[in-house]
Design a protein around this motif. Sequence first.
Motif, PDB file in Angstrom:
ATOM      1  N   UNK A 100       0.770  -1.031  -0.230  1.00  0.00           N
ATOM      2  CA  UNK A 100      -0.093   0.065  -0.059  1.00  0.00           C
ATOM      3  C   UNK A 100       0.831   1.295  -0.075  1.00  0.00           C
ATOM      4  N   UNK A 101       1.882   1.278   0.779  1.00  0.00           N
ATOM      5  CA  UNK A 101       2.716   2.538   0.659  1.00  0.00           C
ATOM      6  C   UNK A 101       3.380   2.845  -0.897  1.00  0.00           C
ATOM      7  N   UNK A 102       3.940   1.616  -1.260  1.00  0.00           N
ATOM      8  CA  UNK A 102       4.287   1.871  -2.688  1.00  0.00           C
ATOM      9  C   UNK A 102       3.219   2.372  -3.602  1.00  0.00           C
ATOM     10  N   UNK A 103       1.858   1.650  -3.767  1.00  0.00           N
ATOM     11  CA  UNK A 103       1.008   2.167  -4.276  1.00  0.00           C
ATOM     12  C   UNK A 103       0.677   3.932  -4.175  1.00  0.00           C
ATOM     13  N   UNK A 104       0.761   4.188  -2.749  1.00  0.00           N
ATOM     14  CA  UNK A 104       0.538   5.447  -2.585  1.00  0.00           C
ATOM     15  C   UNK A 104       1.547   6.577  -2.848  1.00  0.00           C
ATOM     16  N   UNK A 105       2.717   5.849  -3.019  1.00  0.00           N
ATOM     17  CA  UNK A 105       3.980   6.849  -3.394  1.00  0.00           C
ATOM     18  C   UNK A 105       3.983   7.016  -4.996  1.00  0.00           C
ATOM     19  N   UNK A 106       3.352   6.008  -5.599  1.00  0.00           N
ATOM     20  CA  UNK A 106       3.215   5.953  -7.206  1.00  0.00           C
ATOM     21  C   UNK A 106       2.252   6.655  -7.621  1.00  0.00           C
ATOM     22  N   UNK A 107       1.247   7.196  -6.833  1.00  0.00           N
ATOM     23  CA  UNK A 107       0.010   7.921  -7.437  1.00  0.00           C
ATOM     24  C   UNK A 107       0.249   8.938  -7.898  1.00  0.00           C
ATOM     25  N   UNK A 108      -0.149   9.188  -9.116  1.00  0.00           N
ATOM     26  CA  UNK A 108      -0.009  10.380 -10.118  1.00  0.00           C
ATOM     27  C   UNK A 108       1.342  10.433 -10.878  1.00  0.00           C
ATOM     28  N   UNK A 109       1.941   9.414 -10.703  1.00  0.00           N
ATOM     29  CA  UNK A 109       3.216   8.941 -11.456  1.00  0.00           C
ATOM     30  C   UNK A 109       3.232   7.894 -12.398  1.00  0.00           C
ATOM     31  N   UNK A 110       2.426   6.734 -12.097  1.00  0.00           N
ATOM     32  CA  UNK A 110       2.549   5.583 -12.723  1.00  0.00           C
ATOM     33  C   UNK A 110       1.034   5.095 -12.443  1.00  0.00           C
ATOM     34  N   UNK A 111       0.512   4.317 -13.627  1.00  0.00           N
ATOM     35  CA  UNK A 111      -0.808   3.556 -13.281  1.00  0.00           C
ATOM     36  C   UNK A 111      -0.544   2.347 -12.556  1.00  0.00           C
ATOM     37  N   UNK A 163      -6.320   2.509   5.776  1.00  0.00           N
ATOM     38  CA  UNK A 163      -7.363   3.143   5.062  1.00  0.00           C
ATOM     39  C   UNK A 163      -6.775   4.435   4.438  1.00  0.00           C
ATOM     40  N   UNK A 164      -5.971   5.028   5.219  1.00  0.00           N
ATOM     41  CA  UNK A 164      -5.294   6.312   4.860  1.00  0.00           C
ATOM     42  C   UNK A 164      -4.547   6.123   3.321  1.00  0.00           C
ATOM     43  N   UNK A 165      -3.728   5.089   3.599  1.00  0.00           N
ATOM     44  CA  UNK A 165      -2.956   4.816   2.170  1.00  0.00           C
ATOM     45  C   UNK A 165      -3.816   4.400   1.131  1.00  0.00           C
ATOM     46  N   UNK A 166      -4.627   3.554   1.205  1.00  0.00           N
ATOM     47  CA  UNK A 166      -5.473   2.933   0.289  1.00  0.00           C
ATOM     48  C   UNK A 166      -6.479   4.104  -0.273  1.00  0.00           C
ATOM     49  N   UNK A 167      -7.118   4.909   0.400  1.00  0.00           N
ATOM     50  CA  UNK A 167      -7.785   6.011  -0.271  1.00  0.00           C
ATOM     51  C   UNK A 167      -7.043   7.108  -0.968  1.00  0.00           C
ATOM     52  N   UNK A 168      -5.655   7.250  -0.371  1.00  0.00           N
ATOM     53  CA  UNK A 168      -4.753   8.254  -0.930  1.00  0.00           C
ATOM     54  C   UNK A 168      -4.127   7.432  -2.408  1.00  0.00           C
ATOM     55  N   UNK A 169      -4.067   6.509  -2.408  1.00  0.00           N
ATOM     56  CA  UNK A 169      -3.769   5.901  -3.930  1.00  0.00           C
ATOM     57  C   UNK A 169      -4.886   5.852  -4.989  1.00  0.00           C
ATOM     58  N   UNK A 170      -5.175   7.064  -5.283  1.00  0.00           N
ATOM     59  CA  UNK A 170      -6.343   7.326  -5.944  1.00  0.00           C
ATOM     60  C   UNK A 170      -6.048   6.964  -7.551  1.00  0.00           C
ATOM     61  N   UNK A 171      -5.279   7.008  -8.051  1.00  0.00           N
ATOM     62  CA  UNK A 171      -4.992   6.229  -9.421  1.00  0.00           C
ATOM     63  C   UNK A 171      -4.790   4.740  -9.668  1.00  0.00           C
ATOM     64  N   UNK A 172      -4.727   3.961  -8.373  1.00  0.00           N
ATOM     65  CA  UNK A 172      -4.440   2.627  -8.284  1.00  0.00           C
ATOM     66  C   UNK A 172      -5.794   2.172  -8.387  1.00  0.00           C
ATOM     67  N   UNK A 173      -5.726   0.774  -9.252  1.00  0.00           N
ATOM     68  CA  UNK A 173      -6.804  -0.043  -9.233  1.00  0.00           C
ATOM     69  C   UNK A 173      -6.513  -1.179  -8.112  1.00  0.00           C
ATOM     70  N   UNK A 174      -7.420  -1.411  -7.081  1.00  0.00           N
ATOM     71  CA  UNK A 174      -7.255  -2.448  -6.072  1.00  0.00           C
ATOM     72  C   UNK A 174      -8.026  -3.580  -6.170  1.00  0.00           C
TER      73      UNK A 174
END
Length: 430
Positions: free
Chosen positions: A13-24, A209-220
């Motif tokens: 989840x941390x990686x998904x959050x960090x990549x938000x807005x940079x990669x799909x 929950x915060x990390x998941x909701x912040x990874x807005x561009x990720x498909x989970x």
Amino acid sequence: MRVGIAGGGLAGLTLAWLLDGTHEVLLLEERPRLGGNAVSFLTTEGGLPYTVDLGVRETPVELSPVWRHLVAEVGLPAEDLVPSSTSRVVFDPREPSARWVSPAACADTARQVTTGGQAYEAMVRLAEESARWEAERMSWDVTFGDVLDSWRLAPAAEHLLCALPASLYGTTLTAARALSARAVGATAAQPDRPGCTTYLRSGTGSLVQGLASGARSATIRLGARLRTVRRAADGLELVETGGAVHRVDAVALALPADRARTVLAGPADMEDRRAGPADTVDWLADLEAVEYRDVTYVLHRDPFGMPGERPAWSASNITLEGQWSETTTWYGPSLGLGLFVSQLGHRSGRPRRELARASFRAAPPTPRASRARHRLGAVRDGQRIFFLGHCTTPVETQEAAMASALAVAHHLAPRGERLRRLPHPDKADD
């Protein structure tokens, strides 16, 4: 770039959050929930709601800069961070007095703190030596047994020093001797003063929950079990057990080592299993070196697992019974609650007022496993398959899991806006 992440624990989840807005990002989690070892439970005490954790329960903030920044970044309020004493007692219920009682955060004249004798001297020596091991970056190959043999301790003092690592990793006191001394030292505390840790009032589930909701561009995708990673003409493919196939440019495996090994032992060819250079150690062999022990924790209301003498009650209460040591965490010092989380497996008796339970897998940090985890956590130019989470870190903490995600994010998105605001993990090669 499209990045596939397998595993929805704190590292993934941390990686998904960090990549938000940079990669799909596509994140696959085989369980019906996110969080991995972060398991929170909502209960009531005195008519008020409280959230407590059965898995990861505490974080020493001063040693956790990445965790501290992420808690703030996902919007958790500062008042959610509850400081608490890391007081500790080690006792055998068959003996009249505890073998070790550490200081507590508050002045308590009734608390008989251990201040001398062989037990005290052994704890002081471990604290001093572990600090030196870390400062000098001692080899992870030195076993705890090697150190204990050189110290020539009495059996009771040796059992005391083995009690905490044995309870952490679900091993016997004798088996704790085979662990890496440096890994054991990472959990050592100063014996003459109370330590301090931090609990999240809203539970680690709120961080999840915060990390998941912040990874807005990720498909989970929950309930999506990864079967294999295979090479494709223009990248890699993730194949789910249900048959779904996802094309990606890079894969981050935030999975237990045995699960990652199963995934990579499928159709993926040897070139994809290596981190670029031809002389890179085979990932499959390194993943096989990380072994696991099952550990069960129970949340309960009755004071099971606590010392008979009330003044000796501590935040962490370690019971010695034969070759086993198991821990009961008391939420009194942190949240002022009569709630307890006990490790169960080999103790006689069981809690009478059980509220919830959860089982986890601990990976004992043997020298062989520690060497393998360092190699798995290395990130090299041209790499397309990455590992993160506890199969890449010699000590299992939230901080280490998140730092492993930062290392991968620095490779995949070095100019990411979120990444720039966070501290870079220590990349010293030891």
